[in-house]
Every structure is written in structure tokens, then in C-alpha cells.
Scaffold this active site. Sequence first.
Site, short mmCIF file in Angstrom:
data_model
loop_
_atom_site.label_atom_id
_atom_site.label_comp_id
_atom_site.label_asym_id
_atom_site.label_seq_id
_atom_site.Cartn_x
_atom_site.Cartn_y
_atom_site.Cartn_z
N ASP A 15 0.82 -1.21 0.00
CA ASP A 15 0.00 0.00 0.00
C ASP A 15 0.86 1.26 0.00
O ASP A 15 0.67 2.15 -0.81
CB ASP A 15 -0.97 0.01 1.20
CG ASP A 15 -0.28 -0.20 2.55
OD1 ASP A 15 0.94 -0.48 2.59
OD2 ASP A 15 -0.97 -0.08 3.57
N ASP A 68 7.02 3.79 3.56
CA ASP A 68 7.33 4.94 4.41
C ASP A 68 8.80 4.88 4.80
O ASP A 68 9.66 5.43 4.11
CB ASP A 68 6.40 4.94 5.62
CG ASP A 68 6.63 6.12 6.55
OD1 ASP A 68 7.38 7.04 6.20
OD2 ASP A 68 6.04 6.13 7.66
N ARG A 104 -10.86 2.37 5.87
CA ARG A 104 -10.18 1.72 4.73
C ARG A 104 -11.03 1.81 3.47
O ARG A 104 -10.54 1.68 2.36
CB ARG A 104 -9.90 0.25 5.05
CG ARG A 104 -8.88 0.04 6.16
CD ARG A 104 -8.48 -1.43 6.23
NE ARG A 104 -7.75 -1.78 7.44
CZ ARG A 104 -6.43 -1.72 7.57
NH1 ARG A 104 -5.68 -1.32 6.58
NH2 ARG A 104 -5.86 -2.07 8.72
P1 5GP Z 1 7.31 1.26 6.44
O1 5GP Z 1 7.75 -0.08 6.93
O2 5GP Z 1 7.77 1.55 5.02
O3 5GP Z 1 7.70 2.35 7.38
O4 5GP Z 1 5.76 1.31 6.50
C1 5GP Z 1 5.00 0.49 5.73
C2 5GP Z 1 3.68 0.19 6.37
O5 5GP Z 1 3.31 1.11 7.38
C3 5GP Z 1 2.62 0.31 5.31
O6 5GP Z 1 2.43 -0.94 4.67
C4 5GP Z 1 1.41 0.75 6.11
O7 5GP Z 1 0.73 -0.36 6.61
C5 5GP Z 1 1.99 1.54 7.25
N1 5GP Z 1 1.99 2.98 6.95
C6 5GP Z 1 3.04 3.77 6.65
N2 5GP Z 1 2.66 5.04 6.45
C7 5GP Z 1 1.31 5.05 6.61
C8 5GP Z 1 0.31 6.07 6.51
O8 5GP Z 1 0.56 7.24 6.23
N3 5GP Z 1 -0.97 5.69 6.74
C9 5GP Z 1 -1.33 4.41 7.06
N4 5GP Z 1 -2.62 4.16 7.25
N5 5GP Z 1 -0.40 3.42 7.15
C10 5GP Z 1 0.88 3.74 6.93
#
Ligand code: 5GP
Length: 196
Positions: A110, A113, A178
Site C-alpha cells: 500500500d 514509508d 479503509r
Molecule cells: P514502512 O515499513 O515503510 O515504514 O511502512 C510500511 C507500512 O506502514 C505500510 O504498509 C502501512 O501499513 C503503514 N503505513 C506507513 N505510512 C502510513 C500512513 O501514512 N498511513 C497508514 N494508514 N499506514 C501507513
Amino acid sequence: DSSLKNTKSYLIDGKFFSEIISPSSIKSRVHQIGEDISREFKSEKPVIIGVLNGAFIFMSDLIRNIDIEFEVDFIKISSYKNDLKSSGTINLEKNINIDVTNKHVIIVEDIVDTGLSLKYLYGEISKLSPSSIRFATLLYKNNKNNVHRNKIHLDWIGFNVEDYFVIGYGLDYKQHYRGLNGIYAAKERWGNWKRI
Ligand code: 5GP
């Protein structure tokens, strides 16, 4: 009016969430990515792996825009702890069931980050000896503190977004919202708005 849809801003828990990507922009971008994947994998039968929970809507729209044969499975990881901030550690909640040995894999996320999830998924799927691993993500967050995401190549990015918390089209706020059809970011309000 009590309907939840078709509003440019929502007031949720004292924070405004405003539409940054419309349902029609999402639709056309997802269509393009589907065409791209179909072209690149036309003589392969890739395994498309959706990352639960957030990617389930992107995944279901994307696969219906892919015009070749493929297999589908899901993996579930948890990193976010029901809040706006990442907990930093990742747990594997459900692995895939399909045998991906010597197959081409496309992982569908999705949002990227920090890139921690990406790195983790790459590690887990690599262990299963696929022929290749590609990544498609609907959103790519412009997070300057990102340590991991630039180390893994993203093959398809739907949209780049600023470093705001976003919801909708599969992405949640504390497991809610969602089902919103657009992407909404926690920033200033614009247009008409609703408190939910
Ligand atoms: P990462 O591991 O890259 O930091 O984050 C990935 C996961 O964190 C995504 O798959 C998602 O589930 C969650 N995530 C990161 N940023 C956001 C955001 O702005 N909104 C939401 N709802 N989930 C996020």
C-alpha cells in the site's frame, strides 16, 4: 447528512484529513500499472503477493487490470501499532502458501514509508528462492528519515506523497476508514468537510 463518502475533508479525532488523490486518478494510475505489468510479464506467470492489510484494495483493483496469467497469494505483516507512528519492529503474521521456487514474484504494497517493511519482505521472500522479486506500491512517502527504502528498487510507484499520515483506499486510521475511495492526508482542511 450521515453518508461517509464524497467529501473533501473529514474531521477525525480532532485532526483534519483532506483528499490528496481522487478516486479517478487512482483508477487511471492502477490501470496503467496493470498494463505495464502485463507487458513485462507476458511470457511469464508471475505470483502476485498482496501485503495485508493495507494493500487489499489496491491489489484487487490491480489484478483486474492485468491481462496475463498469474497466481495470487497474501502475506500479512504488522508494524504499525494502531497509531500514527511505526513501532519499528515487524512481525510475520501470515506467510504465503504458494510455492514460489523459480517463479517471478511481484509484491504489492500500500505505502512505503521508512522502507522497513520492504526490507523485511525482501528478506522473507528471498528465502523461498524465487527467480525474481519485484515491488509495486500504491504510495511512496517522502520521508527524509528513511533509512531502508532506497536500498530496494521499487518497480512501480502509483503516487509520491508528502510526509503526512494518509488513509483511504485500503489504508486505515486505527483500523477505520479503509473503504474511503480516495486518499486523504492529515493536513489542513479544504472544501466541504464532515466530522466522523
Ligand atoms: P514502512 O515499513 O515503510 O515504514 O511502512 C510500511 C507500512 O506502514 C505500510 O504498509 C502501512 O501499513 C503503514 N503505513 C506507513 N505510512 C502510513 C500512513 O501514512 N498511513 C497508514 N494508514 N499506514 C501507513
